[in-house]
Design an enzyme around this catalytic site. Sequence first.
Site, PDB file in Angstrom:
ATOM      1  CB  THR A  47      -0.932  -0.016   1.232  1.00  0.00           C
ATOM      2  OG1 THR A  47      -1.754  -1.177   1.171  1.00  0.00           O
ATOM      3  CG2 THR A  47      -1.828   1.208   1.261  1.00  0.00           C
ATOM      4  CB  THR A  88       1.317  -4.179   6.700  1.00  0.00           C
ATOM      5  OG1 THR A  88      -0.042  -4.376   6.296  1.00  0.00           O
ATOM      6  CG2 THR A  88       1.720  -2.729   6.461  1.00  0.00           C
ATOM      7  CG  ASP A  89      -1.688  -8.507   5.147  1.00  0.00           C
ATOM      8  OD1 ASP A  89      -1.887  -7.701   6.071  1.00  0.00           O
ATOM      9  OD2 ASP A  89      -2.535  -8.756   4.269  1.00  0.00           O
ATOM     10  CE  LYS A 120      -1.626  -5.868   9.376  1.00  0.00           C
ATOM     11  NZ  LYS A 120      -1.910  -5.821   7.926  1.00  0.00           N
TER      12      LYS A 120
END
Length: 390
Positions: free
Chosen positions: A60, A136-137, A213
Amino acid sequence: MFITERDGMAVVKLDSGYNIGVPPGSCHLISLAEPVIVKQQEVLQNTSLPNLAIVSTGGTIASRIDYRTGSVTSQFNANDILTAIPELKEIANYRTVPLATILSENMTPAIWQELARAVYKEIKGGATGVIVTHGTDTMGYSAAALSFMIDTPVPVIFVGSQRSADRPSSDNTMNAVCAAAAATSELGEVAVVMHATASDDACSIHRGTRVRKMHTSRRDAFRSIDIAPIGVVAYPSRTVTLTNDAVRRKTHTLALHDNLDPHCALIQFYPGMSEDLLKAYEGFHGIVIAGTGLGHTSTTLIPQLKRLSDKGTLIVMTSQCMHGRVCDRVYDTGRDLLHAGVIEGGNLLPEVALVKLMWVLGNEKDKVKAAALMQENLKGECMRRSPHGL
């Protein structure tokens, strides 16, 4: 602005930047949007500032608003990035390397190897710091992978964005600026830089082998597990404060160790799990088990685990708990697992244990030596003692 039709609803972008879904029948065409051509001026960089490399893998954060469609699209070159985030040009001079354009769930060990080689090349070529933009995942996996594959004398900073550039609450600008500040700091290891709180006041610097995360969408989703962050970047001052535990610049001599063995797996134990599931992993070189509590599975799995171990599979036990460490010497089940050839993973995070196992087996073929390396603290991934009695 109408964007597209999805799941039987018309997706419309509001002036606020957010998208909503409305029934198509409630929409009326007012006019067709004219194509908007945004002409960018060449952004002049200050060559007297530190030289940073930005290696993009997608995600993103590596995106901007596409005014033609109303959605976001990838941005790859330095001019795009500096146009979108002008504050960056006050911090450093940038070179960009578009390595991949993928959703982070499509990351693979092969791409980790390409990434490690690209980062190594940039540092060897004179970059005084490297920023890796990443979804980020799975960013925690990739940060751990590079931690093992590169001995770095400069900061290697992973950064992402929880919310896209078209949303008023986007965190991409602040995260990118703080990542650049961290990349020019005295840090000398692989780290993840993301929002420290829900507010726009600071970003935490997390060690690449101790970060996870912890929330699907919050801006402060990333947390250091069992240790404090190794630093913080205040915003908007961009002041970087490192802890005493943070590795400093030039502590290590640049080196690349990019061998990985991808024939490894991470298995989550659950009550009632059938030993037949383990048979699917016959032939794997390594397995990490996320067990319960102190590191347990049901007793029914132990014979199959022993068969796997006897055939040469290196099996590492970790815990599903976020804090504390594995200890298989307390209960009978744990002792039986040890007798079956399972080794304790200390307080390794399960996903970090998987990445480390790939790296260890890629560089050490002797099973006894590989097992010893899995229990050795190589890049701050496991500690002999947990802090605060954890």
